[in-house]
Design a protein around this motif. Sequence first.
Motif, PDB file in Angstrom:
ATOM      1  N   ASP A 184      30.719 -36.470  -7.848  1.00 28.11           N
ATOM      2  CA  ASP A 184      31.579 -37.071  -6.833  1.00 28.11           C
ATOM      3  C   ASP A 184      31.320 -38.577  -6.828  1.00 28.11           C
ATOM      4  O   ASP A 184      30.415 -39.069  -6.174  1.00 28.11           O
ATOM      5  N   HIS A 185      32.114 -39.321  -7.578  1.00 26.70           N
ATOM      6  CA  HIS A 185      31.897 -40.758  -7.730  1.00 26.70           C
ATOM      7  C   HIS A 185      32.254 -41.540  -6.472  1.00 26.70           C
ATOM      8  O   HIS A 185      31.911 -42.710  -6.366  1.00 26.70           O
ATOM      9  N   ASN A 186      32.923 -40.912  -5.512  1.00 23.61           N
ATOM     10  CA  ASN A 186      33.193 -41.570  -4.238  1.00 23.61           C
ATOM     11  C   ASN A 186      32.008 -41.429  -3.288  1.00 23.61           C
ATOM     12  O   ASN A 186      31.962 -42.079  -2.259  1.00 23.61           O
ATOM     13  N   GLY A 187      31.054 -40.551  -3.618  1.00 26.46           N
ATOM     14  CA  GLY A 187      29.853 -40.383  -2.810  1.00 26.46           C
ATOM     15  C   GLY A 187      30.150 -39.933  -1.397  1.00 26.46           C
ATOM     16  O   GLY A 187      29.438 -40.286  -0.468  1.00 26.46           O
ATOM     17  N   THR A 188      31.188 -39.163  -1.213  1.00 26.90           N
ATOM     18  CA  THR A 188      31.555 -38.756   0.131  1.00 26.90           C
ATOM     19  C   THR A 188      30.550 -37.782   0.717  1.00 26.90           C
ATOM     20  O   THR A 188      29.961 -36.964   0.016  1.00 26.90           O
ATOM     21  N   GLY A 189      30.342 -37.908   1.993  1.00 28.25           N
ATOM     22  CA  GLY A 189      29.547 -36.938   2.735  1.00 28.25           C
ATOM     23  C   GLY A 189      28.073 -37.199   2.812  1.00 28.25           C
ATOM     24  O   GLY A 189      27.537 -37.361   3.887  1.00 28.25           O
ATOM     25  N   TYR A 190      27.384 -37.238   1.690  1.00 29.03           N
ATOM     26  CA  TYR A 190      25.934 -37.398   1.729  1.00 29.03           C
ATOM     27  C   TYR A 190      25.446 -38.028   0.433  1.00 29.03           C
ATOM     28  O   TYR A 190      26.147 -38.050  -0.567  1.00 29.03           O
ATOM     29  N   GLY A 203      18.523 -27.736   0.792  1.00 27.97           N
ATOM     30  CA  GLY A 203      19.953 -27.990   0.832  1.00 27.97           C
ATOM     31  C   GLY A 203      20.407 -28.853   1.993  1.00 27.97           C
ATOM     32  O   GLY A 203      21.614 -29.022   2.202  1.00 27.97           O
ATOM     33  N   MET A 204      19.469 -29.409   2.761  1.00 26.86           N
ATOM     34  CA  MET A 204      19.857 -30.315   3.846  1.00 26.86           C
ATOM     35  C   MET A 204      20.443 -31.592   3.249  1.00 26.86           C
ATOM     36  O   MET A 204      19.841 -32.210   2.384  1.00 26.86           O
ATOM     37  N   ARG A 205      21.633 -31.970   3.723  1.00 26.69           N
ATOM     38  CA  ARG A 205      22.363 -33.124   3.199  1.00 26.69           C
ATOM     39  C   ARG A 205      22.103 -34.352   4.080  1.00 26.69           C
ATOM     40  O   ARG A 205      22.302 -34.296   5.292  1.00 26.69           O
ATOM     41  N   ILE A 206      21.674 -35.433   3.451  1.00 23.68           N
ATOM     42  CA  ILE A 206      21.288 -36.649   4.170  1.00 23.68           C
ATOM     43  C   ILE A 206      22.186 -37.804   3.742  1.00 23.68           C
ATOM     44  O   ILE A 206      22.290 -38.104   2.555  1.00 23.68           O
ATOM     45  N   ALA A 251      34.260 -36.785   8.957  1.00 24.13           N
ATOM     46  CA  ALA A 251      34.522 -35.547   9.675  1.00 24.13           C
ATOM     47  C   ALA A 251      33.201 -34.835   9.938  1.00 24.13           C
ATOM     48  O   ALA A 251      32.225 -35.000   9.194  1.00 24.13           O
ATOM     49  N   VAL A 252      33.168 -34.055  10.994  1.00 25.22           N
ATOM     50  CA  VAL A 252      32.003 -33.215  11.275  1.00 25.22           C
ATOM     51  C   VAL A 252      31.805 -32.284  10.082  1.00 25.22           C
ATOM     52  O   VAL A 252      32.766 -31.743   9.532  1.00 25.22           O
ATOM     53  N   GLY A 253      30.566 -32.131   9.634  1.00 26.04           N
ATOM     54  CA  GLY A 253      30.252 -31.210   8.553  1.00 26.04           C
ATOM     55  C   GLY A 253      30.092 -31.845   7.191  1.00 26.04           C
ATOM     56  O   GLY A 253      29.790 -31.162   6.221  1.00 26.04           O
ATOM     57  N   GLU A 254      30.283 -33.171   7.079  1.00 25.60           N
ATOM     58  CA  GLU A 254      30.130 -33.825   5.777  1.00 25.60           C
ATOM     59  C   GLU A 254      28.664 -33.961   5.373  1.00 25.60           C
ATOM     60  O   GLU A 254      28.352 -34.084   4.193  1.00 25.60           O
ATOM     61  N   CYS A 255      27.764 -34.010   6.351  1.00 28.16           N
ATOM     62  CA  CYS A 255      26.327 -34.048   6.062  1.00 28.16           C
ATOM     63  C   CYS A 255      25.599 -33.408   7.238  1.00 28.16           C
ATOM     64  O   CYS A 255      26.231 -32.989   8.204  1.00 28.16           O
ATOM     65  N   ASP A 256      24.281 -33.342   7.159  1.00 29.82           N
ATOM     66  CA  ASP A 256      23.487 -32.727   8.224  1.00 29.82           C
ATOM     67  C   ASP A 256      22.720 -33.747   9.050  1.00 29.82           C
ATOM     68  O   ASP A 256      22.402 -33.500  10.211  1.00 29.82           O
TER      69      ASP A 256
END
Length: 184
Positions: free
Chosen positions: A56-62, A69-72, A113-118
């Motif tokens: 994901d070259h846009n680096g969206t979310g985390y 598996g915790m996303r930061i 949006a809610v849910g993109e990372c933790d």
Amino acid sequence: MEQSWKPFIDRSFDKLLKENNTREIGKFLANANEHMQVSWINSNTSLSVKLRDDDDHNGTGYDLISESGMRIQSKYRGGKSPSGRPNLFIEQTRRISKKNAGAAASTGHVVPAVGECDVYSFTIPHKDAPGDLTKVEVLVIPETALKDPSNPGYLVPTVPAAIQDKYKGRSKQILEDLENRFNA
């Protein structure tokens, strides 16, 4: 001519520090901050995290991920609000697309949006020594604390002072507590 970018990178960083150009320093250090936070988290907590490893070259979310598996989401924030507090904005410039239309872009920027990372992990440099990593503050805030009640399904564009105060000085505890929930 030099054979490496490193001396130019050093000169550029020194110039930005001298100018105290927090906006450009933040852009300049975005990628390096991710590496620094991996090192900080792995050295100061019981977690083992690594850089996101996908295409994901846009680096969206985390940006970082723990073994469980915790996303930061890793952020460097050197600017200050008018009150002198760290300006911890979450909104960002993303292409306005079908995914990022409407309520996601109500400020002209896009809020996640809610849910993109933790969890969000902010590196906040010391006001008198922005280049000194021994003086940075790492502030960790669970995504759940950043939900925007006036924009359901999205996060607040900027972290309010009360939330900053609630989580200040608790980064190790917050990361380990969240990691334990992932391992449960």
